[in-house]
Design a protein around this motif. Structure first.
Motif, PDB file in Angstrom:
ATOM      1  N   SER A  17       0.848  -1.188   0.000  1.00  0.00           N
ATOM      2  CA  SER A  17       0.000   0.000   0.000  1.00  0.00           C
ATOM      3  C   SER A  17       0.881   1.234   0.000  1.00  0.00           C
ATOM      4  O   SER A  17       1.923   1.271   0.637  1.00  0.00           O
ATOM      5  CB  SER A  17      -0.909   0.005   1.224  1.00  0.00           C
ATOM      6  OG  SER A  17      -0.119   0.039   2.397  1.00  0.00           O
ATOM      7  N   GLU A  18       0.473   2.210  -0.732  1.00  0.00           N
ATOM      8  CA  GLU A  18       1.240   3.440  -0.792  1.00  0.00           C
ATOM      9  C   GLU A  18       0.645   4.419   0.205  1.00  0.00           C
ATOM     10  O   GLU A  18      -0.400   5.013  -0.031  1.00  0.00           O
ATOM     11  CB  GLU A  18       1.214   4.006  -2.206  1.00  0.00           C
ATOM     12  CG  GLU A  18       1.922   3.119  -3.185  1.00  0.00           C
ATOM     13  CD  GLU A  18       2.090   3.780  -4.534  1.00  0.00           C
ATOM     14  OE1 GLU A  18       1.959   5.014  -4.609  1.00  0.00           O
ATOM     15  OE2 GLU A  18       2.336   3.055  -5.491  1.00  0.00           O
ATOM     16  N   ASP A  19       1.315   4.524   1.352  1.00  0.00           N
ATOM     17  CA  ASP A  19       0.842   5.422   2.392  1.00  0.00           C
ATOM     18  C   ASP A  19       1.345   6.831   2.112  1.00  0.00           C
ATOM     19  O   ASP A  19       2.415   7.021   1.539  1.00  0.00           O
ATOM     20  CB  ASP A  19       1.358   4.966   3.756  1.00  0.00           C
ATOM     21  CG  ASP A  19       0.800   3.595   4.128  1.00  0.00           C
ATOM     22  OD1 ASP A  19      -0.338   3.309   3.733  1.00  0.00           O
ATOM     23  OD2 ASP A  19       1.514   2.830   4.812  1.00  0.00           O
ATOM     24  N   SER A  20       0.581   7.782   2.552  1.00  0.00           N
ATOM     25  CA  SER A  20       1.002   9.160   2.365  1.00  0.00           C
ATOM     26  C   SER A  20       2.109   9.485   3.367  1.00  0.00           C
ATOM     27  O   SER A  20       2.296   8.805   4.374  1.00  0.00           O
ATOM     28  CB  SER A  20      -0.173  10.104   2.556  1.00  0.00           C
ATOM     29  OG  SER A  20      -0.587  10.087   3.904  1.00  0.00           O
ATOM     30  N   LEU A  21       2.830  10.521   3.077  1.00  0.00           N
ATOM     31  CA  LEU A  21       3.930  10.929   3.933  1.00  0.00           C
ATOM     32  C   LEU A  21       3.413  11.311   5.318  1.00  0.00           C
ATOM     33  O   LEU A  21       4.051  11.020   6.324  1.00  0.00           O
ATOM     34  CB  LEU A  21       4.679  12.094   3.283  1.00  0.00           C
ATOM     35  CG  LEU A  21       5.916  12.590   4.006  1.00  0.00           C
ATOM     36  CD1 LEU A  21       6.926  11.459   4.139  1.00  0.00           C
ATOM     37  CD2 LEU A  21       6.540  13.751   3.271  1.00  0.00           C
ATOM     38  N   GLU A  22       2.256  11.930   5.376  1.00  0.00           N
ATOM     39  CA  GLU A  22       1.682  12.340   6.661  1.00  0.00           C
ATOM     40  C   GLU A  22       1.328  11.123   7.513  1.00  0.00           C
ATOM     41  O   GLU A  22       1.527  11.113   8.728  1.00  0.00           O
ATOM     42  CB  GLU A  22       0.437  13.214   6.447  1.00  0.00           C
ATOM     43  CG  GLU A  22       0.729  14.598   5.918  1.00  0.00           C
ATOM     44  CD  GLU A  22       0.999  14.593   4.416  1.00  0.00           C
ATOM     45  OE1 GLU A  22       0.581  13.651   3.710  1.00  0.00           O
ATOM     46  OE2 GLU A  22       1.651  15.543   3.948  1.00  0.00           O
ATOM     47  N   GLU A  23       0.797  10.049   6.887  1.00  0.00           N
ATOM     48  CA  GLU A  23       0.457   8.841   7.625  1.00  0.00           C
ATOM     49  C   GLU A  23       1.710   8.172   8.180  1.00  0.00           C
ATOM     50  O   GLU A  23       1.727   7.700   9.313  1.00  0.00           O
ATOM     51  CB  GLU A  23      -0.293   7.859   6.726  1.00  0.00           C
ATOM     52  CG  GLU A  23      -1.693   8.281   6.378  1.00  0.00           C
ATOM     53  CD  GLU A  23      -2.350   7.307   5.415  1.00  0.00           C
ATOM     54  OE1 GLU A  23      -1.793   6.216   5.192  1.00  0.00           O
ATOM     55  OE2 GLU A  23      -3.424   7.646   4.899  1.00  0.00           O
ATOM     56  N   LEU A  24       2.760   8.140   7.368  1.00  0.00           N
ATOM     57  CA  LEU A  24       4.007   7.536   7.827  1.00  0.00           C
ATOM     58  C   LEU A  24       4.616   8.327   8.985  1.00  0.00           C
ATOM     59  O   LEU A  24       5.122   7.754   9.951  1.00  0.00           O
ATOM     60  CB  LEU A  24       5.003   7.443   6.671  1.00  0.00           C
ATOM     61  CG  LEU A  24       4.631   6.463   5.559  1.00  0.00           C
ATOM     62  CD1 LEU A  24       5.614   6.576   4.416  1.00  0.00           C
ATOM     63  CD2 LEU A  24       4.571   5.047   6.088  1.00  0.00           C
ATOM     64  N   LYS A  25       4.574   9.654   8.908  1.00  0.00           N
ATOM     65  CA  LYS A  25       5.083  10.481  10.002  1.00  0.00           C
ATOM     66  C   LYS A  25       4.257  10.279  11.265  1.00  0.00           C
ATOM     67  O   LYS A  25       4.796  10.222  12.364  1.00  0.00           O
ATOM     68  CB  LYS A  25       5.074  11.953   9.605  1.00  0.00           C
ATOM     69  CG  LYS A  25       6.167  12.327   8.638  1.00  0.00           C
ATOM     70  CD  LYS A  25       6.111  13.811   8.333  1.00  0.00           C
ATOM     71  CE  LYS A  25       7.178  14.210   7.340  1.00  0.00           C
ATOM     72  NZ  LYS A  25       7.095  15.649   7.021  1.00  0.00           N
ATOM     73  N   ALA A  26       2.946  10.162  11.125  1.00  0.00           N
ATOM     74  CA  ALA A  26       2.078   9.961  12.284  1.00  0.00           C
ATOM     75  C   ALA A  26       2.372   8.617  12.944  1.00  0.00           C
ATOM     76  O   ALA A  26       2.432   8.515  14.169  1.00  0.00           O
ATOM     77  CB  ALA A  26       0.618  10.038  11.871  1.00  0.00           C
ATOM     78  N   ARG A  27       2.585   7.574  12.144  1.00  0.00           N
ATOM     79  CA  ARG A  27       2.919   6.260  12.701  1.00  0.00           C
ATOM     80  C   ARG A  27       4.253   6.305  13.436  1.00  0.00           C
ATOM     81  O   ARG A  27       4.420   5.713  14.489  1.00  0.00           O
ATOM     82  CB  ARG A  27       2.991   5.215  11.592  1.00  0.00           C
ATOM     83  CG  ARG A  27       1.656   4.779  11.095  1.00  0.00           C
ATOM     84  CD  ARG A  27       1.820   3.597  10.178  1.00  0.00           C
ATOM     85  NE  ARG A  27       0.775   3.609   9.167  1.00  0.00           N
ATOM     86  CZ  ARG A  27       0.833   3.000   8.014  1.00  0.00           C
ATOM     87  NH1 ARG A  27       1.921   2.328   7.690  1.00  0.00           N
ATOM     88  NH2 ARG A  27      -0.156   3.053   7.170  1.00  0.00           N
ATOM     89  N   ARG A  28       5.225   6.995  12.853  1.00  0.00           N
ATOM     90  CA  ARG A  28       6.530   7.086  13.483  1.00  0.00           C
ATOM     91  C   ARG A  28       6.446   7.833  14.814  1.00  0.00           C
ATOM     92  O   ARG A  28       7.042   7.449  15.805  1.00  0.00           O
ATOM     93  CB  ARG A  28       7.525   7.781  12.560  1.00  0.00           C
ATOM     94  CG  ARG A  28       8.941   7.745  13.123  1.00  0.00           C
ATOM     95  CD  ARG A  28       9.917   8.380  12.206  1.00  0.00           C
ATOM     96  NE  ARG A  28       9.751   9.837  12.328  1.00  0.00           N
ATOM     97  CZ  ARG A  28      10.321  10.723  11.544  1.00  0.00           C
ATOM     98  NH1 ARG A  28      11.065  10.321  10.544  1.00  0.00           N
ATOM     99  NH2 ARG A  28      10.149  12.000  11.735  1.00  0.00           N
ATOM    100  N   ASN A  29       5.665   8.914  14.853  1.00  0.00           N
ATOM    101  CA  ASN A  29       5.516   9.684  16.087  1.00  0.00           C
ATOM    102  C   ASN A  29       4.798   8.868  17.151  1.00  0.00           C
ATOM    103  O   ASN A  29       5.112   8.971  18.332  1.00  0.00           O
ATOM    104  CB  ASN A  29       4.778  10.988  15.827  1.00  0.00           C
ATOM    105  CG  ASN A  29       5.629  11.973  15.047  1.00  0.00           C
ATOM    106  OD1 ASN A  29       6.841  11.871  15.042  1.00  0.00           O
ATOM    107  ND2 ASN A  29       4.971  12.913  14.384  1.00  0.00           N
ATOM    108  N   GLU A  30       3.827   8.046  16.747  1.00  0.00           N
ATOM    109  CA  GLU A  30       3.126   7.195  17.708  1.00  0.00           C
ATOM    110  C   GLU A  30       4.073   6.155  18.295  1.00  0.00           C
ATOM    111  O   GLU A  30       4.030   5.851  19.482  1.00  0.00           O
ATOM    112  CB  GLU A  30       1.939   6.501  17.040  1.00  0.00           C
ATOM    113  CG  GLU A  30       0.784   7.405  16.714  1.00  0.00           C
ATOM    114  CD  GLU A  30      -0.283   6.698  15.902  1.00  0.00           C
ATOM    115  OE1 GLU A  30      -0.166   5.475  15.722  1.00  0.00           O
ATOM    116  OE2 GLU A  30      -1.224   7.370  15.465  1.00  0.00           O
ATOM    117  N   ALA A  31       4.950   5.627  17.469  1.00  0.00           N
ATOM    118  CA  ALA A  31       5.876   4.608  17.931  1.00  0.00           C
ATOM    119  C   ALA A  31       6.932   5.204  18.859  1.00  0.00           C
ATOM    120  O   ALA A  31       7.431   4.535  19.750  1.00  0.00           O
ATOM    121  CB  ALA A  31       6.555   3.922  16.749  1.00  0.00           C
TER     122      ALA A  31
END
Length: 99
Positions: A17-31
């Motif tokens: 799946s091609e996630d947007s940059l904002e989704e990837l940043k949000a996942r990283r911040n949650e982790a």
């Protein structure tokens, strides 16, 4: 190609799946949002060593020169008793631990 064994596994039938940059940043911040609980009483200054306060004391050690029945190992440089001299050391004085 190198295999990352720590990465989550995906099925071959599953398309990436091609996630947007904002989704990837949000996942990283949650982790990375783990909260570290620091207890103020756990600092190194609060530890007390058993026994008396030695901060104002000077330690004195009497140094005894090497005795006639001792040798210095040419490998570990420790002073040993002649009974610890390895046999067949060919001119080098080596202790039984280093032989």
């Amino acid at each position: 190609m190198a295999q990352d064994y720590d990465a989550p596994r995906r099925n071959e039938s599953e398309e990436p799946s091609e996630d947007s940059l904002e989704e990837l940043k949000a996942r990283r911040n949650e982790a990375q949002s783990a909260v570290v609980d620091i207890d103020e009483s756990d600092t190194a200054e609060s530890f007390e060593l058993p026994g008396a306060d030695l901060s104002g004391e000077e330690l004195t050690v009497k140094v005894v020169p090497k005795q006639a029945d001792e040798f210095t190992c040419t490998n570990c440089f420790l002073v040993q008793h002649r009974s610890r001299l390895a046999s067949g050391s060919e001119g080098h004085e080596i202790c039984v631990d280093c032989a």
